[in-house]
Design an enzyme around this catalytic site. Structure first.
Site, PDB file in Angstrom:
ATOM      1  N   SER A 157      12.550  -7.353  20.798  1.00  0.00           N
ATOM      2  CA  SER A 157      11.670  -7.122  19.679  1.00  0.00           C
ATOM      3  C   SER A 157      11.281  -5.677  19.843  1.00  0.00           C
ATOM      4  O   SER A 157      11.064  -5.347  20.984  1.00  0.00           O
ATOM      5  CB  SER A 157      10.662  -8.011  19.697  1.00  0.00           C
ATOM      6  OG  SER A 157       9.644  -7.756  18.902  1.00  0.00           O
ATOM      7  N   LYS A 201      11.000 -11.398  23.910  1.00  0.00           N
ATOM      8  CA  LYS A 201      11.902 -11.830  23.123  1.00  0.00           C
ATOM      9  C   LYS A 201      13.535 -11.179  23.299  1.00  0.00           C
ATOM     10  O   LYS A 201      13.666 -10.223  23.779  1.00  0.00           O
ATOM     11  CB  LYS A 201      11.568 -11.717  21.729  1.00  0.00           C
ATOM     12  CG  LYS A 201      10.355 -12.305  21.056  1.00  0.00           C
ATOM     13  CD  LYS A 201      10.141 -12.246  19.774  1.00  0.00           C
ATOM     14  CE  LYS A 201      10.895 -13.013  18.788  1.00  0.00           C
ATOM     15  NZ  LYS A 201      11.999 -12.425  18.401  1.00  0.00           N
ATOM     16  N   GLU A 210      23.552 -12.291  13.797  1.00  0.00           N
ATOM     17  CA  GLU A 210      22.657 -12.595  12.523  1.00  0.00           C
ATOM     18  C   GLU A 210      23.569 -11.549  11.612  1.00  0.00           C
ATOM     19  O   GLU A 210      23.591 -11.968  10.654  1.00  0.00           O
ATOM     20  CB  GLU A 210      21.214 -12.066  12.700  1.00  0.00           C
ATOM     21  CG  GLU A 210      20.489 -13.377  13.622  1.00  0.00           C
ATOM     22  CD  GLU A 210      18.891 -12.747  13.894  1.00  0.00           C
ATOM     23  OE1 GLU A 210      18.361 -13.509  14.306  1.00  0.00           O
ATOM     24  OE2 GLU A 210      18.988 -11.392  13.716  1.00  0.00           O
TER      25      GLU A 210
END
Length: 495
Positions: free
Chosen positions: A280, A286, A293
């Site tokens: 992130s 993260k 995705e």
């Protein structure tokens, strides 16, 4: 990519459309020259094959053919970017030939139209893209087989409706996608046979009075056969539809795989290699499965391409219509996007870490071994629905923090439902094995199941199919390569 007469032009300026049609505010709107860079090399090959055939048929003199073929070599060396502005790559190349050769260069276009010319160019380039995608798929499938070989004993939770269902293995999961990709590969290979047909000689749509040899140009270009009916040959783009449909199906398979891995990653059931993840911009703890995705998101490229292509074609009458100038881009965009997605999705799975202890612990969540206990009772003679009732009641009595009932809890329920102790049907040791996720997997040794011996059989079968598809790819590539060499040899006899 547009239609034209079959005789060629007589001047470098406006060689195809003449001065009357060489200017005006709609010229740039009509032009596909920039997009046509993709078929630049294909057009040169089609031009060469056509000219060689014309000489062999006595339609064009050998000296003139030599000048044209020399000019085509020069144009190839200069590249697509050196072409003058024009409606499309076909007009631009023909005009460039006439620039170099003079009016005699226009004989290159004898006995053909840009209708059959562009159809040949699209098929010539598309088959190359399909073979590249098939090769990429074969590599991806080998990676999935490697994962299956390495993870045959790695138990993991299996889900239906995103709820814990039954234990399975990472190998069984990976093979499920390898098998789906088998079918995606087979569809592309089947489509290839219908792509690889020669439309040259169809001319605008009604054939030509010249004594052309369509089999000869097919041979020189590596086409497997001739697209027979001249109207259909010049007008149809159903081979684009079939290919784009196969690509859309492939993209859907990849999207499902990506979604699985994204969900697994969110549960800590898989850790992606850093090459296939990111962090992130604000939350440094993260690790995001961004590449997968995007694989999921790119599915829209392929499905949109199929929808756009079908919409483009649905209202067109026979034979050629300028709408077709927009058809090819849908297939190109879809196939480019899917080829990249195959590489990324397979690479992400192949380099991922599968935490065996965590996966095995998760495989018991939600009493996922329940079906194994019910199966044991059914194999002992209890009607399956009655066995189902025993296990369902035991599950309903579970404490909130328990994943599965123990033997004593199951036995207590059995007393009430079966009017007999559990050990009258199955012994304690067998029940406790069925409650263990590894043993539960081992029980499921039916064909196609997750048990190690069943997985070994699936691996052997998948390797056979992979080898067969590899042989088909090698044969197709050898045909194309051989034709390229033959065409070059023929050209050299005139240049």
């Amino acid at each position: 990519m547009s239609e034209d007469e079959t005789d060629g032009g007589d001047a470098a300026s406006g060689a195809v459309r003449r001065d009357r049609f060489s200017g005006g505010p709609a010229r740039s709107f009509l032009s596909s020259l920039a997009d046509d860079e993709r078929i630049f090399a294909a057009d040169l090959a089609v031009d060469r094959a056509h000219v060689v055939m014309l000489v062999e048929q006595g339609v064009v003199e050998a000296d003139t053919a030599g000048e044209i073929l020399t000019a085509l070599d020069d144009i190839e060396d200069a590249g697509h970017g050196a072409l003058a502005d024009g409606e499309d790559v076909h007009e631009a190349i023909e005009s460039a030939v006439i620039d170099r050769v003079g009016p005699e260069g226009g004989k290159m276009h004898t006995a053909r139209s840009r209708n059959d010319e562009v159809a040949a160019c699209i098929r010539y380039r598309l088959r190359s893209d399909v073979l590249e995608l098939v090769g990429t798929l074969l590599g991806a499938r080998e990676q999935l087989l490697d994962v299956a070989r390495a993870q045959t004993g790695t138990v993991m939770p299996g889900y239906t409706h995103l709820q814990p269902a039954q234990p399975t293995t990472v190998a069984h999961w990976a093979l499920s996608y390898e098998q789906a990709l088998q079918r995606d590969t087979a569809r592309l290979l089947d489509a290839y046979g219908r792509i690889n047909q020669n439309p040259l000689g169809a001319a605008a749509f009604a054939g030509t009075p010249f004594d052309v040899d369509r089999e000869r140009t097919a041979e020189l270009l590596g086409f497997d056969s001739v697209a027979e009916n001249s109207m259909d040959a010049s007008a149809t783009r159903d081979f684009l539809v079939e290919t784009t449909s196969a690509v859309a199906g492939l993209a859907t398979t990849l999207s499902q795989l990506a979604e699985d891995v994204v969900v697994m990653a969110s549960k800590g059931h898989v850790e992606l290699d850093d090459d296939y993840a990111s962090t992130s911009s604000i939350m440094p703890q993260k690790k995001n499965p961004d590449t997968l995705e995007l694989v999921r998101g790119r599915t829209g490229d392929a499905t949109a391409g199929l929808n756009g292509l079908l919409t483009n074609l649905k209202g067109q009458p026979r034979a050629y219509n300028r709408d077709l100038q927009r058809a090819g881009r849908h297939a190109w965009d879809a196939i480019d996007s899917a080829t990249e997605s195959v590489e990324v999705a397979a690479g992400a799975v192949a380099t991922a870490d599968w935490p065996a202890e965590r996966l095995e612990a998760a495989a018991t969540a939600g009493f996922a071994t329940a079906t194994g206990v019910a199966d044991l009772l059914a194999m002992a003679g209890v009607p399956f629905r009655t066995a189902h009732e025993v296990v369902a009641e035991a599950a309903a009595d579970l404490d909130a923090d328990a994943d599965a009932p123990d033997y004593d809890a199951l036995s207590a329920v059995a007393e009430g439902v079966l009017d007999a102790p559990l050990d009258q049907y199955v012994d304690r040791e067998a029940v406790e094995r069925a409650l263990d996720p590894t043993e539960s997997v081992a029980m499921r040794d039916s064909r196609g199941g997750p048990a190690p011996e069943a997985v070994a059989d699936q691996l052997a079968a998948a390797e056979d199919v992979l080898a067969n598809h590899g042989d088909r790819l090698d044969a197709a590539e050898a045909t194309v390569s051989g034709a390229r060499d033959r065409l070059q040899a023929e050209v050299e006899t005139y240049v």
